[in-house]
Enzyme design. Structure first.
Site, mmCIF file in Angstrom:
data_model
loop_
_atom_site.group_PDB
_atom_site.id
_atom_site.type_symbol
_atom_site.label_atom_id
_atom_site.label_comp_id
_atom_site.label_asym_id
_atom_site.label_seq_id
_atom_site.Cartn_x
_atom_site.Cartn_y
_atom_site.Cartn_z
ATOM 1 N N LYS A 150 39.775 -24.929 -22.039
ATOM 2 C CA LYS A 150 40.306 -24.549 -21.256
ATOM 3 C C LYS A 150 41.826 -23.739 -21.477
ATOM 4 C CE LYS A 150 43.523 -27.316 -18.748
ATOM 5 N NZ LYS A 150 44.910 -26.809 -18.089
ATOM 6 N N ASP A 184 42.806 -21.441 -16.569
ATOM 7 C CA ASP A 184 43.654 -22.313 -15.529
ATOM 8 C C ASP A 184 44.881 -21.708 -15.459
ATOM 9 O OD1 ASP A 184 44.102 -24.218 -13.866
ATOM 10 O OD2 ASP A 184 44.614 -25.730 -15.549
ATOM 11 N N LYS A 189 45.675 -21.007 -12.037
ATOM 12 C CA LYS A 189 46.249 -21.621 -10.624
ATOM 13 C C LYS A 189 46.963 -20.423 -9.887
ATOM 14 C CE LYS A 189 46.852 -26.163 -12.143
ATOM 15 N NZ LYS A 189 46.925 -26.465 -13.653
ATOM 16 N N ASP A 192 48.371 -16.163 -4.320
ATOM 17 C CA ASP A 192 48.903 -14.913 -4.010
ATOM 18 C C ASP A 192 48.234 -14.115 -2.657
ATOM 19 O OD1 ASP A 192 50.133 -12.271 -4.220
ATOM 20 O OD2 ASP A 192 50.450 -12.517 -6.637
ATOM 21 N N PRO A 223 45.725 -11.979 -0.316
ATOM 22 C CA PRO A 223 44.426 -11.882 -0.367
ATOM 23 C C PRO A 223 43.940 -10.558 -1.235
ATOM 24 C CG PRO A 223 44.474 -12.559 1.569
ATOM 25 C CD PRO A 223 45.906 -12.518 0.967
ATOM 26 N N THR A 258 45.712 -9.349 -3.830
ATOM 27 C CA THR A 258 45.956 -9.193 -5.075
ATOM 28 C C THR A 258 44.996 -10.025 -5.714
ATOM 29 O OG1 THR A 258 48.189 -8.860 -4.506
ATOM 30 C CG2 THR A 258 47.697 -9.976 -6.812
ATOM 31 N N THR A 309 49.770 -33.139 -8.948
ATOM 32 C CA THR A 309 50.080 -34.502 -8.897
ATOM 33 C C THR A 309 51.316 -34.869 -8.999
ATOM 34 O OG1 THR A 309 49.609 -34.502 -11.517
ATOM 35 C CG2 THR A 309 47.655 -35.136 -9.912
ATOM 36 N N GLY A 335 43.581 -33.175 -23.057
ATOM 37 C CA GLY A 335 44.186 -32.485 -23.972
ATOM 38 C C GLY A 335 45.034 -33.393 -25.169
ATOM 39 N N ARG A 336 46.268 -33.797 -24.846
ATOM 40 C CA ARG A 336 46.770 -34.590 -25.657
ATOM 41 C C ARG A 336 46.272 -35.596 -26.339
ATOM 42 N NH1 ARG A 336 51.780 -34.670 -21.649
ATOM 43 N NH2 ARG A 336 50.112 -34.777 -20.456
HETATM 44 O O1 C5P Z 1 47.506 -34.895 -20.156
HETATM 45 P P1 C5P Z 1 46.490 -33.907 -20.990
HETATM 46 O O2 C5P Z 1 47.222 -33.466 -22.184
HETATM 47 O O3 C5P Z 1 45.349 -34.603 -21.285
HETATM 48 O O4 C5P Z 1 46.370 -32.943 -19.771
HETATM 49 C C1 C5P Z 1 45.428 -32.124 -19.699
HETATM 50 C C2 C5P Z 1 45.525 -31.018 -18.760
HETATM 51 O O5 C5P Z 1 45.943 -31.907 -17.298
HETATM 52 C C3 C5P Z 1 46.715 -30.131 -19.083
HETATM 53 O O6 C5P Z 1 46.387 -29.009 -19.479
HETATM 54 C C4 C5P Z 1 47.562 -30.023 -17.618
HETATM 55 O O7 C5P Z 1 47.129 -28.551 -17.028
HETATM 56 C C5 C5P Z 1 46.626 -30.882 -16.795
HETATM 57 N N1 C5P Z 1 47.920 -32.087 -16.147
HETATM 58 C C6 C5P Z 1 47.611 -32.131 -14.861
HETATM 59 N N2 C5P Z 1 48.457 -33.041 -14.257
HETATM 60 C C7 C5P Z 1 49.603 -33.897 -14.878
HETATM 61 C C8 C5P Z 1 49.506 -33.658 -16.384
HETATM 62 C C9 C5P Z 1 48.733 -32.536 -16.929
HETATM 63 O O8 C5P Z 1 46.608 -31.432 -14.045
HETATM 64 N N3 C5P Z 1 50.385 -34.586 -14.250
#
Ligand code: C5P
Length: 247
Positions: free
Chosen positions: A41, A68, A70, A73, A75, A77, A128, A219-220
């Site tokens: 991603k 990603d 997101k 805008d 339609p 564009t 979220t 990710g992290r």
């Molecule tokens: O927390 P982690 O590093 O695993 O996040 C992976 C992806 O989740 C990030 O690239 C971020 O775009 C997305 N994310 C999300 N909602 C959150 C925190 C992170 O959608 N509350």
């Protein structure tokens, strides 16, 4: 298997969120562990600092990219934007369902014009981080109502699927059935985590798959692991031990 799953043909449901700003570090991680993942991603953070390299390297390694950004805008564009995806490696893109039916439909038309194998169109409903008060100030009675209304608009207007927190999966499958491709961040190797984590309703990979996720965005937990390769292999081993209930 639904059309979009077949079209994507991912080798596994794990997606690496490569949120690294440092180009050299990012390139090294992408080359080293990227090939272990079904998808990689590229969000706005790496896209702005080393996006072209991200796409070129993924293309040369045959890695499907989830771009990603997101988009939200008008339609016209969106129509122009999605007809200019800069690499065939891009296999999935995100838009905000709050752009409305005409915007989602324009995104669909634009991708479909690219040929018989377009990138998947995935819509975000409510981010979220939004609190219940913020959701109400936006005009929805509750988060649940907002997600339902926005998700329905997006799917009826041509989106292939939705992004959501793992806690929303079961309800989404009840509402919309098996067809939509559901993407979930909020994956933690050991399942739900406590305060201090910005992910809402986190789940383990196995839990998220069995509740209906198609793509686990991580990710992290991998990027911050002492050994990212080992962390990835361990997640993959966990997934293969407990097959999902998905078709
Ligand atoms: O927390 P982690 O590093 O695993 O996040 C992976 C992806 O989740 C990030 O690239 C971020 O775009 C997305 N994310 C999300 N909602 C959150 C925190 C992170 O959608 N509350």
């Amino acid at each position: 298997m639904s059309g979009v799953r077949k079209r994507l043909g991912l080798k596994n449901p794990l997606c690496l969120a490569l949120d690294l700003t440092d180009k050299n570090q990012g390139i090294s991680v992408l080359k080293d562990i990227g090939p272990l993942f079904g998808m990689v991603k590229c969000g706005p953070v790496p896209f702005l600092s080393w996006g072209q390299d991200f796409l070129q390297i993924s293309e040369s390694l045959g890695l499907p990219v989830f771009l990603d950004l997101k988009w939200h805008d008008i339609p016209n564009t969106l129509l122009e934007t999605l007809s200019r995806l800069p690499s065939p490696a891009i296999r999935m893109v995100t838009i905000h369902a709050q752009g409305g039916a005409a915007m989602v439909a324009a995104a669909r038309r634009s991708l479909d014009r690219s040929g018989p194998d377009p990138a998947a169109l995935i819509a975000v409903t409510l981010l979220t981080h939004l609190t219940e008060d913020e959701v109400k100030a936006m005009g929805y009675k509750s988060r649940e109502e907002g997600v339902t209304r926005l998700g329905s608009v997006a799917l009826q207007s041509g989106a292939d699927g939705l992004v959501m927190s793992p806690g929303e999966l079961s309800r989404a499958r009840q509402l919309w059935g098996e067809e939509p491709f559901l993407v979930t961040p909020g994956i933690r190797p050991t399942g739900p985590t406590g305060a201090g984590d910005d992910q809402v309703n986190a789940r383990s990979p196995q839990e998220a798959l069995s509740e209906g996720s198609d793509l686990l965005v991580v990710g992290r937990p991998i990027l911050a692991a002492p050994d990212p390769r080992e962390a990835t292999l361990s997640l993959l081993a966990g997934i293969s031990q407990k097959p999902s209930k998905r078709p």
